[in-house]
Design a protein around this motif. Structure first.
Motif: not given
Length: 173
Positions: A61-65, A69, A77, A81, A85
């Motif tokens: 999730v952090n990577s995708a966000t 961005y 982002s 995200t 998910v």
């Protein structure tokens, strides 16, 4: 196709075809953002991993966000995200619906036993990729080995390890 749709589809594919969590997703994330789309360089990918590791939350999730961005702002982002998910949400809803029927099936157990080695292989591949790309000289190798030993064998808290490695890096480099 615009970048927001590309982000959603890329991370949807990553979320749909990777088992084992964020670390197992790293090889596919690397392939998508560097090789397929050219959004980042290998060095930028390593920097992303450093940021992702320091922020709370799941790696995927952090990577995708973060990638979303950097590529297309706030909408990017959100798209990335949601993309990463959504497959898990869909799969969990399907499993929850059918779980009571198949809970005791030996075939389900066999399938999960078969998936475990694949997850181990993906996590190992991610670790080797990060190791190969992150260690650029002997000083970095020594920092990595020392921090690994302190976290693994002396139970040093990961946040303290990150801060300590950052300070050592600022002093040495």
């Amino acid at each position: 196709m615009n970048n927001i749709l590309k982000l959603f589809l890329s991370f949807f594919k990553i979320g749909a075809f990777t088992f084992g969590g964020g670390y197992a997703m790293l090889p596919l994330i690397k392939k998508e953002i560097i090789e397929v789309h050219g959004w980042f360089t290998v060095k930028e990918f390593i920097d992303i991993l450093a940021i992702v590791e320091m922020t709370p939350g799941p790696v995927a999730v952090n990577s995708a966000t973060f990638v979303g961005y950097k590529v297309a702002g706030v909408l990017g982002s959100i798209a990335a995200t949601v993309g990463v998910v959504l497959p898990s949400v869909i799969i969990i809803l399907i499993i929850a619906h059918f779980l009571s029927k198949f809970r005791k099936s030996p075939y389900v157990d066999y399938a999960f036993r078969g998936i475990r080695p694949v997850v181990l292989g993906l996590v190992t591949a991610a670790a080797l990729t990060v190791f190969r790309d992150a260690i650029i000289d002997i000083k970095g190798l020594i920092i990595g080995i020392v921090i690994f030993c302190l976290v693994s064998f002396k139970n040093l808290h990961p946040i303290i390890a990150i801060v300590a490695a950052g300070i050592v890096g600022m002093i040495i480099y």
